[in-house]
Design a protein around this motif. Structure first.
Motif, mmCIF file in Angstrom:
data_model
loop_
_atom_site.group_PDB
_atom_site.id
_atom_site.type_symbol
_atom_site.label_atom_id
_atom_site.label_comp_id
_atom_site.label_asym_id
_atom_site.label_seq_id
_atom_site.Cartn_x
_atom_site.Cartn_y
_atom_site.Cartn_z
ATOM 1 N N ILE A 78 4.914 12.183 -33.613
ATOM 2 C CA ILE A 78 4.366 13.318 -32.871
ATOM 3 C C ILE A 78 5.200 13.654 -31.642
ATOM 4 N N PHE A 79 5.630 12.629 -30.895
ATOM 5 C CA PHE A 79 6.398 12.910 -29.686
ATOM 6 C C PHE A 79 7.337 11.762 -29.370
ATOM 7 N N THR A 80 8.327 12.081 -28.533
ATOM 8 C CA THR A 80 9.241 11.081 -28.015
ATOM 9 C C THR A 80 9.505 11.393 -26.545
ATOM 10 N N ILE A 81 9.824 10.354 -25.788
ATOM 11 C CA ILE A 81 10.170 10.517 -24.381
ATOM 12 C C ILE A 81 11.567 9.946 -24.194
ATOM 13 N N GLU A 82 12.486 10.779 -23.755
ATOM 14 C CA GLU A 82 13.844 10.319 -23.492
ATOM 15 C C GLU A 82 13.855 9.511 -22.193
ATOM 16 N N LYS A 83 14.895 8.764 -21.975
ATOM 17 C CA LYS A 83 15.093 8.000 -20.738
ATOM 18 C C LYS A 83 14.032 6.917 -20.526
ATOM 19 N N LEU A 84 13.486 6.384 -21.594
ATOM 20 C CA LEU A 84 12.557 5.256 -21.484
ATOM 21 C C LEU A 84 13.304 3.963 -21.742
ATOM 22 N N THR A 85 12.917 2.906 -21.043
ATOM 23 C CA THR A 85 13.480 1.589 -21.326
ATOM 24 C C THR A 85 12.526 0.759 -22.180
ATOM 25 N N MET A 86 11.232 1.142 -22.183
ATOM 26 C CA MET A 86 10.267 0.342 -22.926
ATOM 27 C C MET A 86 8.957 1.103 -23.098
ATOM 28 N N VAL A 87 8.330 0.889 -24.257
ATOM 29 C CA VAL A 87 6.959 1.324 -24.504
ATOM 30 C C VAL A 87 6.254 0.134 -25.141
ATOM 31 N N VAL A 88 5.085 -0.210 -24.606
ATOM 32 C CA VAL A 88 4.329 -1.353 -25.119
ATOM 33 C C VAL A 88 2.888 -0.929 -25.362
ATOM 34 N N ASN A 89 2.354 -1.278 -26.529
ATOM 35 C CA ASN A 89 0.924 -1.082 -26.759
ATOM 36 C C ASN A 89 0.169 -1.909 -25.736
ATOM 37 N N PHE A 90 -0.822 -1.313 -25.089
ATOM 38 C CA PHE A 90 -1.533 -1.976 -24.011
ATOM 39 C C PHE A 90 -2.985 -2.249 -24.368
ATOM 40 N N GLY A 91 -3.472 -1.641 -25.436
ATOM 41 C CA GLY A 91 -4.844 -1.898 -25.856
ATOM 42 C C GLY A 91 -5.560 -0.631 -26.251
ATOM 43 N N LEU A 92 -6.866 -0.759 -26.329
ATOM 44 C CA LEU A 92 -7.739 0.341 -26.745
ATOM 45 C C LEU A 92 -8.950 0.371 -25.823
ATOM 46 N N ASN A 93 -9.395 1.563 -25.488
ATOM 47 C CA ASN A 93 -10.641 1.681 -24.736
ATOM 48 C C ASN A 93 -11.837 1.784 -25.658
ATOM 49 N N LYS A 94 -11.688 2.543 -26.725
ATOM 50 C CA LYS A 94 -12.810 2.831 -27.610
ATOM 51 C C LYS A 94 -12.260 3.198 -28.977
ATOM 52 N N VAL A 95 -12.920 2.704 -30.016
ATOM 53 C CA VAL A 95 -12.531 3.030 -31.389
ATOM 54 C C VAL A 95 -13.801 3.294 -32.187
ATOM 55 N N ARG A 96 -13.770 4.348 -32.982
ATOM 56 C CA ARG A 96 -14.877 4.635 -33.888
ATOM 57 C C ARG A 96 -14.304 4.988 -35.257
ATOM 58 N N PHE A 97 -14.936 4.419 -36.301
ATOM 59 C CA PHE A 97 -14.571 4.737 -37.682
ATOM 60 C C PHE A 97 -15.659 5.662 -38.231
ATOM 61 N N HIS A 98 -15.342 6.936 -38.383
ATOM 62 C CA HIS A 98 -16.344 7.929 -38.768
ATOM 63 C C HIS A 98 -16.493 8.100 -40.273
ATOM 64 N N THR A 99 -15.374 8.080 -40.996
ATOM 65 C CA THR A 99 -15.391 8.351 -42.432
ATOM 66 C C THR A 99 -14.459 7.375 -43.135
ATOM 67 N N PRO A 100 -14.926 6.730 -44.214
ATOM 68 C CA PRO A 100 -14.021 5.833 -44.954
ATOM 69 C C PRO A 100 -12.869 6.617 -45.583
ATOM 70 N N VAL A 101 -11.720 5.962 -45.673
ATOM 71 C CA VAL A 101 -10.538 6.568 -46.285
ATOM 72 C C VAL A 101 -10.411 6.031 -47.706
ATOM 73 N N ALA A 102 -10.613 6.898 -48.678
ATOM 74 C CA ALA A 102 -10.488 6.504 -50.079
ATOM 75 C C ALA A 102 -9.023 6.258 -50.416
#
Length: 152
Positions: A78-102
């Motif tokens: 979806i997007f990229t940021i130039e001039k970055l030295t690092m991106v790290v997943n930091f966690g999640l605040n909230k997650v909801r599973f609304h519809t199963p994926v067949a």
């Protein structure tokens, strides 16, 4: 693919929809590999014959956590940021599973940048990521995803 030159330009996009990823088909092989990796071999995921006859979904479905695990692979489309030295997943605040994926369904992600604030380790971003299912009104998953960005 949206490209930001730096974190200041990215910060200016707070509140905006950043775009969509490409559609990805969910396969039974992918679900089986996820079951092997996690130890979750529940029949609604890995037994197509039983799922077709006994489950309310009419066939096997992806694990919710498999759907969630696709967030990173879709967000990088979806997007990229130039001039970055690092991106790290930091966690999640909230997650909801609304519809199963067949199995056999196609999914994609939509991302909205909700916040980007200073933190001692860099810039902490919060994105609302919605995993959409092709042809379905309700999404598979909606998650508030945190990522730490650095450009030093």
């Amino acid at each position: 693919m949206r490209t930001f030159t730096d974190l200041d330009e990215f910060a200016a996009a707070v509140g905006e929809e950043l775009g969509h990823s490409e559609w990805q088909e969910i396969t039974q092989e992918q679900v089986n590999r996820f079951a092997d990796a996690t130890g979750d071999h529940q029949w609604i995921h890995v037994d197509p014959e039983r799922a077709a006859s006994e489950s309310p979904f009419g066939g096997t479905i992806a694990h919710g956590y498999l759907t969630l695990s696709l967030v990173t692979a879709h967000v990088v489309q979806i997007f990229t940021i130039e001039k970055l030295t690092m991106v790290v997943n930091f966690g999640l605040n909230k997650v909801r599973f609304h519809t199963p994926v067949a199995v056999g369904a196609k999914v994609r992600a939509k991302a909205v940048l909700m916040d980007l604030k200073n933190s001692p380790a860099g810039k902490l971003g919060t994105m609302k990521v919605t995993i959409e299912i092709d042809g379905q009104r309700r999404p598979a998953c909606v998650a508030e995803v945190l990522a730490l960005y650095r450009n030093d």
